[in-house]
Design a protein around this motif. Structure first.
Motif, PDB file in Angstrom:
ATOM      1  N   ILE A  31      -2.742  -1.152 -10.862  1.00 14.89           N
ATOM      2  CA  ILE A  31      -3.327  -0.638  -9.622  1.00 14.89           C
ATOM      3  C   ILE A  31      -4.396  -1.619  -9.178  1.00 14.89           C
ATOM      4  O   ILE A  31      -5.369  -1.864  -9.894  1.00 14.89           O
ATOM      5  CB  ILE A  31      -3.948   0.758  -9.854  1.00 14.89           C
ATOM      6  CG1 ILE A  31      -2.867   1.734 -10.333  1.00 14.89           C
ATOM      7  CG2 ILE A  31      -4.592   1.269  -8.562  1.00 14.89           C
ATOM      8  CD1 ILE A  31      -3.418   3.061 -10.834  1.00 14.89           C
ATOM      9  N   THR A  36      -4.295   6.649  -0.914  1.00  9.97           N
ATOM     10  CA  THR A  36      -3.353   5.536  -1.084  1.00  9.97           C
ATOM     11  C   THR A  36      -3.775   4.626  -2.236  1.00  9.97           C
ATOM     12  O   THR A  36      -4.939   4.565  -2.597  1.00  9.97           O
ATOM     13  CB  THR A  36      -3.268   4.682   0.193  1.00  9.97           C
ATOM     14  OG1 THR A  36      -4.551   4.092   0.445  1.00  9.97           O
ATOM     15  CG2 THR A  36      -2.858   5.509   1.387  1.00  9.97           C
ATOM     16  N   ILE A  37      -2.794   3.903  -2.780  1.00  9.37           N
ATOM     17  CA  ILE A  37      -3.072   2.895  -3.797  1.00  9.37           C
ATOM     18  C   ILE A  37      -2.455   1.573  -3.351  1.00  9.37           C
ATOM     19  O   ILE A  37      -1.487   1.573  -2.574  1.00  9.37           O
ATOM     20  CB  ILE A  37      -2.505   3.274  -5.187  1.00  9.37           C
ATOM     21  CG1 ILE A  37      -0.965   3.390  -5.140  1.00  9.37           C
ATOM     22  CG2 ILE A  37      -3.136   4.563  -5.694  1.00  9.37           C
ATOM     23  CD1 ILE A  37      -0.323   3.562  -6.500  1.00  9.37           C
ATOM     24  N   ALA A  66      -4.452   8.069  -6.595  1.00 11.22           N
ATOM     25  CA  ALA A  66      -5.653   7.497  -5.981  1.00 11.22           C
ATOM     26  C   ALA A  66      -6.915   8.264  -6.364  1.00 11.22           C
ATOM     27  O   ALA A  66      -7.971   7.666  -6.570  1.00 11.22           O
ATOM     28  CB  ALA A  66      -5.490   7.461  -4.467  1.00 11.22           C
ATOM     29  N   ILE A  97      -7.722   1.287  -4.531  1.00 12.05           N
ATOM     30  CA  ILE A  97      -7.407   2.666  -4.131  1.00 12.05           C
ATOM     31  C   ILE A  97      -8.235   3.045  -2.904  1.00 12.05           C
ATOM     32  O   ILE A  97      -9.302   2.480  -2.662  1.00 12.05           O
ATOM     33  CB  ILE A  97      -7.720   3.687  -5.256  1.00 12.05           C
ATOM     34  CG1 ILE A  97      -9.183   3.606  -5.685  1.00 12.05           C
ATOM     35  CG2 ILE A  97      -6.812   3.481  -6.441  1.00 12.05           C
ATOM     36  CD1 ILE A  97      -9.595   4.697  -6.665  1.00 12.05           C
ATOM     37  N   ASP A  98      -7.714   4.003  -2.157  1.00 12.30           N
ATOM     38  CA  ASP A  98      -8.491   4.619  -1.075  1.00 12.30           C
ATOM     39  C   ASP A  98      -8.381   6.123  -1.291  1.00 12.30           C
ATOM     40  O   ASP A  98      -7.352   6.729  -0.981  1.00 12.30           O
ATOM     41  CB  ASP A  98      -7.926   4.201   0.290  1.00 12.30           C
ATOM     42  CG  ASP A  98      -8.807   4.687   1.435  1.00 12.30           C
ATOM     43  OD1 ASP A  98      -9.379   5.807   1.334  1.00 12.30           O
ATOM     44  OD2 ASP A  98      -8.906   3.965   2.434  1.00 12.30           O
ATOM     45  N   VAL A  99      -9.429   6.692  -1.882  1.00 13.42           N
ATOM     46  CA  VAL A  99      -9.353   8.103  -2.243  1.00 13.42           C
ATOM     47  C   VAL A  99      -9.206   8.990  -1.009  1.00 13.42           C
ATOM     48  O   VAL A  99      -8.413   9.932  -1.007  1.00 13.42           O
ATOM     49  CB  VAL A  99     -10.603   8.530  -3.046  1.00 13.42           C
ATOM     50  CG1 VAL A  99     -10.491   9.983  -3.465  1.00 13.42           C
ATOM     51  CG2 VAL A  99     -10.753   7.670  -4.286  1.00 13.42           C
ATOM     52  N   CYS A 109       0.872  -1.171   0.000  1.00 10.14           N
ATOM     53  CA  CYS A 109       0.000   0.000   0.000  1.00 10.14           C
ATOM     54  C   CYS A 109       0.913   1.226   0.000  1.00 10.14           C
ATOM     55  O   CYS A 109       1.787   1.366   0.863  1.00 10.14           O
ATOM     56  CB  CYS A 109      -0.894  -0.024   1.237  1.00 10.14           C
ATOM     57  SG  CYS A 109      -1.996   1.378   1.297  1.00 10.14           S
TER      58      CYS A 109
END
Lengths: 283, 458
Positions: free
Chosen positions: A50, A59-60, A26, A53-55, A19
């Protein structure tokens, strides 16, 4: 501009999940897209799919397999370490839409790459059959995650240690000959994607494949990732990474992927000689 | 100008042209006739006050010469090395008629190098910042110049660059032995000193769209995204292993430093017989890199004659000195490879010259029956670069011509309000200095636009 590694998980002896802090990627990354990553000042630029993702957190998540020196080096990084350069999201996002019934086929680290595709397909209301192949049960990855993102999951192992014994091709043939499927999507070793495409071609099922090619700039500037599709030259980095599997010149593509095999071997030997037992650290 | 010995220099990537000594520079500057109506100024795309700086050099006042150049030119150490002065200021020098033009380019380089050697920090004069945000896409010569000019005028400028290092062709295209990257680095530092911000690993159109940047407060845009699409011949076998676009070959070598593999991780493979198709500066650069990467024989394969070659005469001569061979009036029709897909041989056809084509140069006409074969294990296609379509694809309202270049009016205005463009993305592949000139002009126009003023007719 460095990117911190926030989390590191070993999925099997050669496949890792990382991560990374990469808010600019992201914020707009979609299923099917990839990043270019460069470890440090002397590093090469490599493409990595990818995975998630966590916008909000910016994070990617990437899942990769140790292959050459760069991925080996990456596998030696720890949480809290930094990667120098990340560019993305690159490539055309998946956009096959709601087509009805989709069969996803994946093998090797392609199993990780098919996960965002499964989530995309399911979210649009497609019926998703996922077939994944692993050499043995011990190295099978992401079974639970794919079960959640598919209507049906079939697992094959070469040695029969889990699921159906054999290759993915047999359950695929069975599935598409017994029921109608509107689309097949395949990610995995080139030889597998070629074989799957041949199977689906005889049954007339439209097939998308996701190609992984050697890249440098990945913005369409150098043409190192060129592949012949339907008799025309395309660039994996900007026209892909998805292409019609029935139109890809597989033999030509596979030959191009072997261009730097000798150099990759030298680089890996050099890395392993310098950094026994993963003592590699930045700085 | 003194150069490294050809026999030595093909074994290293160090700079070939060694520059003038102080004595040589002063003597050369003294040759200037101090014309009342100096034609040289009109020949300079960035309008350097050439007679003034040359006189400064003649008088040994190098610091004054430096500031005179820097009034107009952000990148003198670069221009002094890669500008085709022989087609610009030196061409119109009055001495060129019957003798030899003043070596304006060498003098510019001398002054810029003097600045570096003496660690002079150039005095940066700029208008107080008024905070209006401007975005520049691309950190090549057009974008760098536009950004620098706007920053001097007080704008808050950010350059967005898709690669991990700024400079565009200055970094990835022109080899170390023609343009040391240390010099590019120092000029980038100067620009940062004027207040220019550079964000690397940012691909406008993918990382963020133009519209998204607008919502972040950028009031105008300059697109200096360059000629980043390699052209191929369209002949059979062109996708065989060992056939590179010049962009790939040079990017691996110059940006990724493949000549230091495996210390630098990006590989490059160069065989023993290399054919470079084309005869522009990019072709010469590719050929000379190939020699340094260990090729035994390097051929420039060009469909016209030396007279029509687009490369600078200096570059052609240096390539010859280094042992590059020339197969002229020749073009490839096919490449053949082995069972593993590696190129082994080219089929070639001879040409003769016919009537001039649209470029004004005589058209190559194939001679039937003149086919012959050449053993080549590496081919570099250096026949030109076109506009990279990535960003334009995200801007459906952006008017392009048939080749994909951005269409602009004489003020560098594109078809989208607030979006300007210059450099190779407009003109097609050209020179560093012409890109700089367009960046400079665009900055002036953008200043007028942003202040809501009528753009003065040029």
């Amino acid at each position: 501009m460095s990117h911190k590694i926030l989390n590191k998980v070993k999925l099997n002896p050669v496949i890792w999940r990382l991560c990374l802090d990469a808010p600019l990627v992201a914020r707009s990354a979609k299923a099917g897209q990839f990043i270019i990553l460069r470890m440090d000042e002397k590093g090469e630029r490599i493409p990595l799919t990818i995975n998630d993702i966590d916008v909000k957190k910016g994070t990617i998540t990437i899942i990769f397999q140790e292959a050459g020196a760069t991925t080996k080096m990456l596998s030696c990084m720890e949480e809290g370490d930094f990667v120098e350069d990340v560019l993305g999201p690159l490539g055309r996002p998946t956009d096959f839409g709601k087509v009805g019934r989709v069969v996803l086929v994946a093998g090797g680290v392609g199993i990780a790459e098919i996960l965002p595709i499964a989530r995309y397909a399911k979210s649009l209301g497609n019926f998703v059959l996922t077939i994944i192949g692993s050499r043995t049960k011990d190295i099978l990855i992401l079974e639970e995650e794919l079960k959640c993102s598919s209507d049906k999951l079939i697992v094959t192992t070469d040695d029969g240690s889990y699921g159906i014994k054999g290759l993915v091709l047999d359950p695929l043939r069975d599935a598409i000959s017994m029921e109608k499927f509107d689309l097949c999507y395949c990610v995995g070793p080139d030889i597998m994607m070629k074989a799957v495409s041949q199977v689906t071609q005889t049954c007339g099922v439209k097939t998308l494949v996701s190609l992984d090619a050697n890249m440098v700039d990945a913005t369409g500037m150098c043409a190192t990732c060129r592949v012949t599709v339907g008799g025309k030259t395309k660039f994996v980095c900007v026209d892909g990474p998805e292409f019609d599997g029935h139109l890809v010149d597989w033999d030509g593509f596979m030959k191009r992927q072997k261009r730097f095999v000798e150099e990759e071997k030298r680089a890996l030997e050099s890395f392993q000689a310098q950094h026994k037992n993963c003592m590699y650290k930045q700085g | 100008m003194k150069t490294q010995d050809p026999g030595d220099r093909i074994k290293n990537f160090n700079e070939v042209a060694l520059g003038l000594t102080e004595r040589e520079a002063v003597d050369e500057a003294k040759r200037c006739l101090k014309c009342k109506k100096a034609a040289c100024v009109g020949g300079c795309p960035v309008e350097i006050d050439i007679p003034a700086f040359v006189q400064n050099v003649a008088a040994g006042e190098f610091e004054k010469a430096l500031y005179k150049i820097r009034e107009k030119n952000f990148l003198p150490a670069i221009c002094g090395r890669v500008c085709p002065q022989e087609d610009q200021c030196e061409k119109v020098c009055i001495l060129a008629k019957k003798h030899k033009a003043v070596s304006i380019g060498s003098l510019e380089r001398f002054v810029a190098d003097w600045e570096i050697a003496n660690n002079k920090k150039p005095r940066v004069e700029k208008t107080a910042s008024h905070g209006i945000k401007v975005a520049v896409a691309g950190s090549g010569p057009a974008g760098l110049t536009c950004a620098g000019e706007l920053a001097k005028m007080g704008y808050d400028v950010t350059i967005f660059e898709s690669l991990h290092k700024a400079g565009g062709v200055l970094t990835y295209g022109i080899p170390e032995f023609r343009l040391p990257k240390k010099i590019v680095g120092l000029d980038l530092e100067y620009l940062k000193g004027v207040g220019v911000k550079i964000e690397v690993n940012f691909l406008v159109g993918k990382t963020k769209t133009l519209d998204e940047l607008k919502t972040e407060g950028f009031k105008a845009f300059f697109l200096g995204i360059g000629a980043g699409l390699p052209y191929f011949l369209g002949v059979e076998g062109e996708n065989l292993n060992g056939i590179y676009s010049a962009n790939e070959f040079l990017t691996r070598t110059n940006l990724m430093k493949s000549y230091l593999f495996p210390e630098y991780a990006t590989p490059i493979k160069v065989g023993s017989a290399v054919g470079v198709i084309g005869a522009g500066n990019v072709a010469m650069d590719s050929a000379r890199c190939a020699l340094r990467l260990g090729a035994k024989e390097v051929y420039i394969i060009y469909r016209r004659t030396e007279l029509e070659m687009p490369a600078r005469i200096d570059e052609i001569n240096r390539a010859k000195e280094e042992g590059v061979r020339f197969e002229l009036l020749t073009h490839p029709t096919k490449f053949r490879g082995d069972e593993k897909g590696w190129v082994k041989e080219a089929s070639l056809l001879r040409n003769k010259l016919g009537e001039p084509d649209s470029s004004g140069r005589r058209r190559p006409v194939p001679i039937p029956g003149s086919e012959f074969r050449m053993k080549l294990d590496t081919v570099i296609c250096a026949i030109g670069q076109g506009p990279n379509p990535l960003l334009p694809r995200t801007l459906p309202d952006l008017k392009l011509n048939d080749d994909g270049n951005i269409v602009v009016d004489k003020d560098h205005k594109s078809s989208i309000e607030g979006v300007f463009a210059g450099g190779d993305i407009v003109t097609g592949a050209a020179t560093v200095i012409s890109a700089m000139g367009s960046g400079k002009k665009a900055a002036r126009v953008m200043d007028s636009y942003l202040k809501g003023r009528q753009i003065p007719s040029s």
